[in-house]
Design a protein around this motif. Structure first.
Motif: not given
Length: 443
Positions: A12-41
């Motif tokens: 509930r606390n995360l959903s109350r601040r959707k914009a901030r949560t979405a931006l923070t999650v986006t940072g983790v998404v970029i980091g995860t993509i970077s690690i997975v794709v880079m290691i996979s290469i």
């Protein structure tokens, strides 16, 4: 506080601040993509290097050739020398640690005839017991020579495809079927005495190998070394006296000695021991090692880029959680006044941080698979430019990004761990807020 209540409050606390949560999650998404794709290469390159080297033969096999190439310190070809390779050397190599099997090979040229068509092949003669010790391919017909039946000639898959008519200039090549066509074998290194009948062997006992994309197996013929010597002796009896001596001397020394090592990690050790005996060696492991160094170096660089991206996302999570604490100071105070224990408050903030990591990790993994597919589909020009001087043999079929089954789980776990660690300081700070002071706060 029950776990179910903790989960409900955190979501509930995360959903109350959707914009901030979405931006923070986006940072983790970029980091995860970077690690997975880079290691996979890195994994993709390493896997591709290894598979393409293995197509040329076994990685645990060492070759000692009769004519060795001499290289300078920079790896440039300088000269060649003839190495004496006899039974004495074979016995010395057999006594070395980590050596599983030793196969001395006599090689010579031969001619195959089928009616008006003919073809040239190289015959490798080896002890029949070695067919089980070395990684010889499966057969499409027949069986390998054995101690009980050593009169079998084994044909590489392509040795029967290139027969031609030497009396016709533009003769089309013909493929021979040993089950239907009559084929004879003869040796052609020396001239036959005109007073004697040329040696010729009608091939009745034969086997044919599966196609392997390994030149040595696809284009050569194999037979038992004792059977070969008996045939070659019959051949030398048809030669002139001076040529007979030369022919017999030509098979006294082996052309190649193949050594199988118990583990790829010990290949270099065995090679060093053989070179201490004064002999030059070669192995596919020698070519794989610089490839893997290149791959590992690139993997470290790419992994470092991914780690930096994840570090930025960790800072972003920590910042988001600290801002959340400032905004929820009064809420924290109320929780304390109502008797909520400090450990539960800490768990709440850690759960929220961990959820940010989990959500970002899952989305990042899904997008990583899409990115991996895109790299394999459209990345060939880029990798061809980067690796034009490297060891990639077949760029058309190469997979530049490979995501093994364990990598998504590792990435998801790492994303959750980053979230929890990033949220630890804010969560710890939340537990230290005074309930009385928090209640005085507006908002």
């Amino acid at each position: 506080m029950r776990i179910s209540d903790l989960i409900k409050m955190g979501l509930r606390n995360l959903s109350r601040r959707k914009a901030r949560t979405a931006l923070t999650v986006t940072g983790v998404v970029i980091g995860t993509i970077s690690i997975v794709v880079m290691i996979s290469i890195g994994i993709g390159m390493n896997t591709n290097f290894k598979s393409q080297v293995m197509e040329q033969g076994s990685l645990t096999t060492i070759n000692v050739e009769r004519y060795a190439n001499i290289m300078d310190e920079e790896g440039n070809y300088v000269n060649s020398k003839e190495q004496v390779m006899n039974d004495s050397l074979v016995e010395q190599i057999k006594g070395l640690e980590h050596v599983k099997a030793v196969a001395p090979i006599i090689s010579t040229d031969a001619t195959l005839h089928s009616g008006k068509y003919e073809s040239y092949v190289q015959i490798n003669a080896v002890d029949s017991s070695m067919f089980d010790e070395f990684d010889f391919p499966l057969l499409t017909s027949g069986s390998y020579p054995s101690a009980e039946d050593n009169h079998v000639i084994v044909f590489g898959s392509d040795t029967l495809m290139n027969f031609y008519n030497p009396y016709v200039r533009s003769s089309a090549q013909k493929e021979i079927d040993l089950n239907k066509d009559k084929v004879t074998l003869g040796f052609n290194r020396y001239q036959v005495d005109q007073k004697k009948k040329p040696f010729s062997l009608k091939i009745n006992d034969f086997a044919v190998m599966n196609r392997t994309e390994n030149y040595e197996y696809d284009y050569f013929c194999y037979m038992d070394i004792n059977y070969f010597r008996s045939l070659f002796k019959k051949y030398t009896n048809t030669l002139k006296a001076e040529d007979r001596k030369k022919a017999l001397a030509s098979i006294e020394n082996y052309g190649t000695i193949k050594i199988t090592v118990d583990n790829i990690k010990n290949v270099t050790k065995v090679q060093d021991k053989i070179e201490e005996l004064g002999y030059q060696t070669s192995s596919l492991a020698m070519y794989l090692e610089p490839m893997q160094k290149t791959s590992n170096m690139l993997q470290m660089v790419l992994g470092g880029i991914g780690a930096i991206a994840m570090l930025v996302s960790a800072i972003n999570i920590a910042n988001t959680m600290i801002m959340s604490i400032y905004e929820r100071t009064k809420e924290i105070g109320i929780m304390k006044v109502l008797g909520c224990i400090i450990r539960d408050i800490k768990k709440l903030f850690l759960f929220e941080a961990g959820m940010i990591g989990l959500i970002g990790g899952i989305i990042g993994i899904i997008l990583s698979y899409i990115g991996s597919w895109a790299i394999n589909k459209f990345g060939q020009p880029l990798f061809k430019a980067l690796l034009s001087t490297n060891y990639m043999y077949d760029m058309e079929s190469a997979k530049f990004s490979v995501i093994p089954i364990w990598l998504p789980f590792l990435a998801a776990g790492f994303a959750i761990l980053v979230g929890i660690l990033s949220g630890y300081y804010p969560a710890n700070r939340a537990t230290k807020i005074s309930a009385i002071e928090a209640m005085k706060t507006d908002g």
